[in-house]
Design a protein around this motif. Structure first.
Motif, PDB file in Angstrom:
ATOM      1  N   VAL A  82       1.626  45.286  28.379  1.00  0.00           N
ATOM      2  CA  VAL A  82       2.527  46.325  28.378  1.00  0.00           C
ATOM      3  C   VAL A  82       3.507  46.405  27.037  1.00  0.00           C
ATOM      4  CG1 VAL A  82       2.435  46.725  30.842  1.00  0.00           C
ATOM      5  CG2 VAL A  82       4.225  45.270  29.795  1.00  0.00           C
ATOM      6  N   SER A  83       4.225  47.226  26.914  1.00  0.00           N
ATOM      7  CA  SER A  83       5.309  47.303  25.761  1.00  0.00           C
ATOM      8  C   SER A  83       6.679  47.859  26.334  1.00  0.00           C
ATOM      9  CB  SER A  83       4.701  48.214  24.613  1.00  0.00           C
ATOM     10  OG  SER A  83       5.635  48.224  23.540  1.00  0.00           O
ATOM     11  N   ASN A  84       7.874  47.313  25.882  1.00  0.00           N
ATOM     12  CA  ASN A  84       9.092  47.932  26.194  1.00  0.00           C
ATOM     13  C   ASN A  84       9.121  47.717  27.808  1.00  0.00           C
ATOM     14  OD1 ASN A  84       9.862  48.787  23.566  1.00  0.00           O
ATOM     15  ND2 ASN A  84       8.173  50.207  23.762  1.00  0.00           N
ATOM     16  N   PHE A  85       8.721  47.160  28.291  1.00  0.00           N
ATOM     17  CA  PHE A  85       9.044  46.652  29.900  1.00  0.00           C
ATOM     18  C   PHE A  85      10.026  45.939  30.262  1.00  0.00           C
ATOM     19  CE2 PHE A  85       5.287  48.181  32.654  1.00  0.00           C
ATOM     20  CZ  PHE A  85       4.993  49.180  32.005  1.00  0.00           C
ATOM     21  N   ILE A 123      -4.881  44.047  14.425  1.00  0.00           N
ATOM     22  CA  ILE A 123      -4.356  45.425  14.024  1.00  0.00           C
ATOM     23  C   ILE A 123      -3.566  46.105  15.224  1.00  0.00           C
ATOM     24  CG2 ILE A 123      -4.765  47.693  12.989  1.00  0.00           C
ATOM     25  CD1 ILE A 123      -5.622  45.294  10.984  1.00  0.00           C
ATOM     26  N   ASP A 124      -2.336  46.342  15.155  1.00  0.00           N
ATOM     27  CA  ASP A 124      -1.739  47.096  16.180  1.00  0.00           C
ATOM     28  C   ASP A 124      -1.324  48.641  15.782  1.00  0.00           C
ATOM     29  OD1 ASP A 124       0.494  46.268  18.386  1.00  0.00           O
ATOM     30  OD2 ASP A 124       1.328  47.715  17.256  1.00  0.00           O
ATOM     31  N   THR A 125      -2.098  49.441  16.624  1.00  0.00           N
ATOM     32  CA  THR A 125      -1.992  50.952  16.554  1.00  0.00           C
ATOM     33  C   THR A 125      -1.631  51.476  17.873  1.00  0.00           C
ATOM     34  OG1 THR A 125      -2.969  52.878  15.749  1.00  0.00           O
ATOM     35  CG2 THR A 125      -4.527  51.505  16.817  1.00  0.00           C
ATOM     36  N   PRO A 180       4.156  42.489  11.646  1.00  0.00           N
ATOM     37  CA  PRO A 180       5.028  43.256  10.504  1.00  0.00           C
ATOM     38  C   PRO A 180       4.017  44.248  10.069  1.00  0.00           C
ATOM     39  CG  PRO A 180       4.007  41.315   9.829  1.00  0.00           C
ATOM     40  CD  PRO A 180       3.837  41.216  11.036  1.00  0.00           C
ATOM     41  N   LYS A 181       4.904  45.559   9.643  1.00  0.00           N
ATOM     42  CA  LYS A 181       4.179  46.630   8.794  1.00  0.00           C
ATOM     43  C   LYS A 181       4.699  46.709   7.510  1.00  0.00           C
ATOM     44  CE  LYS A 181       4.999  51.173   7.661  1.00  0.00           C
ATOM     45  NZ  LYS A 181       6.221  51.751   6.805  1.00  0.00           N
ATOM     46  N   SER A 182       3.850  47.222   6.523  1.00  0.00           N
ATOM     47  CA  SER A 182       4.125  47.574   5.063  1.00  0.00           C
ATOM     48  C   SER A 182       2.740  48.284   4.641  1.00  0.00           C
ATOM     49  CB  SER A 182       4.243  46.371   4.317  1.00  0.00           C
ATOM     50  OG  SER A 182       4.659  46.642   2.926  1.00  0.00           O
ATOM     51  N   TRP A 190       8.250  43.432  18.262  1.00  0.00           N
ATOM     52  CA  TRP A 190       8.179  44.741  17.128  1.00  0.00           C
ATOM     53  C   TRP A 190       9.361  45.083  16.372  1.00  0.00           C
ATOM     54  CZ3 TRP A 190      11.386  48.926  17.748  1.00  0.00           C
ATOM     55  CH2 TRP A 190      11.813  49.273  19.194  1.00  0.00           C
ATOM     56  N   SER A 191       9.172  45.561  15.147  1.00  0.00           N
ATOM     57  CA  SER A 191      10.261  45.497  14.249  1.00  0.00           C
ATOM     58  C   SER A 191      10.760  44.250  13.994  1.00  0.00           C
ATOM     59  CB  SER A 191      11.334  46.643  14.514  1.00  0.00           C
ATOM     60  OG  SER A 191      10.826  47.820  14.459  1.00  0.00           O
ATOM     61  N   PRO A 192       9.901  43.255  13.621  1.00  0.00           N
ATOM     62  CA  PRO A 192      10.175  41.591  13.425  1.00  0.00           C
ATOM     63  C   PRO A 192      11.184  41.574  12.339  1.00  0.00           C
ATOM     64  CG  PRO A 192       7.959  42.216  12.668  1.00  0.00           C
ATOM     65  CD  PRO A 192       8.309  43.576  13.250  1.00  0.00           C
ATOM     66  N   LEU A 193      11.146  42.307  11.470  1.00  0.00           N
ATOM     67  CA  LEU A 193      12.026  42.279  10.290  1.00  0.00           C
ATOM     68  C   LEU A 193      13.215  43.148  10.601  1.00  0.00           C
ATOM     69  CD1 LEU A 193       9.125  42.583   7.594  1.00  0.00           C
ATOM     70  CD2 LEU A 193      10.126  40.445   8.637  1.00  0.00           C
ATOM     71  N   GLY A 194      13.532  43.472  11.704  1.00  0.00           N
ATOM     72  CA  GLY A 194      14.638  44.259  11.803  1.00  0.00           C
ATOM     73  C   GLY A 194      14.834  45.540  11.426  1.00  0.00           C
ATOM     74  N   GLU A 207       2.443  39.132   1.013  1.00  0.00           N
ATOM     75  CA  GLU A 207       3.642  38.330   1.289  1.00  0.00           C
ATOM     76  C   GLU A 207       3.764  38.176   2.689  1.00  0.00           C
ATOM     77  OE1 GLU A 207       6.927  40.197  -0.597  1.00  0.00           O
ATOM     78  OE2 GLU A 207       8.403  39.299   1.232  1.00  0.00           O
ATOM     79  N   ASN A 208       3.528  39.042   3.529  1.00  0.00           N
ATOM     80  CA  ASN A 208       3.825  38.878   4.686  1.00  0.00           C
ATOM     81  C   ASN A 208       2.948  37.974   5.677  1.00  0.00           C
ATOM     82  OD1 ASN A 208       6.238  40.522   4.432  1.00  0.00           O
ATOM     83  ND2 ASN A 208       5.411  42.169   5.501  1.00  0.00           N
ATOM     84  N   PHE A 209       1.888  37.895   5.016  1.00  0.00           N
ATOM     85  CA  PHE A 209       0.809  37.063   5.493  1.00  0.00           C
ATOM     86  C   PHE A 209       0.762  35.604   4.764  1.00  0.00           C
ATOM     87  CE2 PHE A 209      -3.679  35.644   6.393  1.00  0.00           C
ATOM     88  CZ  PHE A 209      -3.958  35.964   7.761  1.00  0.00           C
ATOM     89  N   ASN A 256       3.821  41.488  26.736  1.00  0.00           N
ATOM     90  CA  ASN A 256       5.144  42.565  26.491  1.00  0.00           C
ATOM     91  C   ASN A 256       5.468  42.845  25.242  1.00  0.00           C
ATOM     92  OD1 ASN A 256       6.628  44.573  27.212  1.00  0.00           O
ATOM     93  ND2 ASN A 256       8.317  43.083  28.256  1.00  0.00           N
ATOM     94  N   GLN A 257       5.175  43.881  24.467  1.00  0.00           N
ATOM     95  CA  GLN A 257       5.405  43.911  23.062  1.00  0.00           C
ATOM     96  C   GLN A 257       7.007  44.658  23.071  1.00  0.00           C
ATOM     97  OE1 GLN A 257       4.232  47.054  19.812  1.00  0.00           O
ATOM     98  NE2 GLN A 257       2.503  45.312  19.990  1.00  0.00           N
ATOM     99  N   ILE A 258       7.948  43.933  22.619  1.00  0.00           N
ATOM    100  CA  ILE A 258       9.385  44.282  22.627  1.00  0.00           C
ATOM    101  C   ILE A 258       9.903  44.344  21.396  1.00  0.00           C
ATOM    102  CG2 ILE A 258       9.528  44.019  25.010  1.00  0.00           C
ATOM    103  CD1 ILE A 258      10.764  41.270  24.539  1.00  0.00           C
TER     104      ILE A 258
END
Ligand code: NAD
Length: 274
Positions: free
Chosen positions: A138-141, A44-46, A229-231, A187-191, A239-241, A160-162
């Motif tokens: 980190v993220s967005n590095f 879970i990514d919060t 992914p998020k929904s 992140w935003s893997p589905l664009g 579906e995403n799993f 690194n989460q990008i």
């Protein structure tokens, strides 16, 4: 089929497919995260900035899944950067989540103009040494931010989460991550939506009797990327799993590679976030 895990540079491992909760209201998080855990997600990514750690905490406590089988990630809010505020805001996150140890804590954005990411990183490393978090990342590095924290502390982030999706594939920075054994989390893997009806993707999806979302997620998995992914829609959460029973052929991977656009970034540029 069993869900794959990725081994990180500190010897721990992370589920390769997780559930992101950006923009999920705190009040809706227990139901959405509860449903995700029920269908099999374990990561879970919060983030502090998502203001739904409390709702995620409720889902963790209410689920039938043992805590040690879940993998919980949160992220340091930009306004909490700095050594002491990293430590104190981590305590607040843990209280909201109601967990004893966090699996992965990330610096959300480097905020280079503020220039507090090195001291924030030192506080993250201390939290890991104290056993309060298993892994730090980190993220967005950008590459220069990665090189700086590694150079000043000797501690390499595990991930690194990008932003990364078929329309922004980040090929230019993959090598530096591989050289340091830093896993990339997409992140935003589905664009954020625009590829669901792209003809290249619908053709591949039809061939596999899958949806375009599933093809995109498979594209991340087949490259060894971690993907979140998020929904909030139960049908889409499931579906995403449901992506562990097929893989993409080399020519399908090549066709998706063609969708790359170096100007395809949808979210903010890391150097501009402050
Ligand atoms: P996403 O790529 O997961 O989803 C894009 C959109 O598609 C969403 O609106 C979603 O509701 C919809 N969707 C999801 N599954 C679908 C399906 N099967 N069919 C049709 N539509 C579907 O986008 P995201 O939420 O931006 O990113 C995922 C996660 O990444 C976030 O929840 C968050 O955890 C993380 N994230 C991190 C950062 C960061 O700065 N570190 C930034 C953005 C997102």
């Amino acid at each position: 089929p069993q869900q794959p895990r990725i081994t990180l540079n500190d010897g721990t491992s992370i589920p390769q497919l997780g559930f992101g909760v950006w923009q999920v209201p705190d009040a809706e998080a227990p139901a959405a995260v509860g449903e995700a855990i029920r269908v099999g997600y374990r990561l879970i990514d919060t983030a502090q900035a998502y203001e739904n750690e409390a709702g995620v905490g409720i889902a963790i406590r209410e689920s039938d899944c043992a805590r040690d089988r879940l993998y919980i990630t949160s992220k340091l809010h930009n306004r909490n950067q700095g050594y002491d505020s990293t430590l104190s805001s981590f305590d607040e996150s843990m209280a909201r989540l109601g967990i004893a140890v966090m699996d992965l804590f990330l610096i959300h954005w480097p905020m280079p103009a503020t220039d507090r990411y090195v001291e924030s990183w030192k506080a993250m490393v201390r939290l890991r040494e104290e056993g309060r978090v298993r892994s730090v990342g980190v993220s967005n590095f950008l590459p220069e931010h990665l090189e700086r924290i590694i150079g000043e502390t000797g501690v390499v982030p595990v991930v690194n989460q990008i932003e990364l999706h078929p329309g922004y594939q980040q090929r230019g920075v993959r090598a530096i991550h591989a050289a340091h054994n830093i896993a990339i989390e997409s992140w935003s893997p589905l664009g954020r939506g625009e590829f669901f009806s792209h003809p290249v993707l619908t053709e591949i999806a039809d061939k596999h009797d899958k949806t375009t979302a599933q093809v995109m997620l498979r594209w991340h998995l087949d490259q060894g990327l971690i993907v979140i992914p998020k929904s909030v829609t139960p049908g889409r959460i499931a579906e995403n799993f449901d992506v562990f029973d097929f893989s993409l052929a080399p020519e399908e991977m090549a066709a998706i590679a063609e969708l790359d656009d170096v100007n395809g970034k949808r979210g903010p540029k890391p150097e501009n976030v402050n």
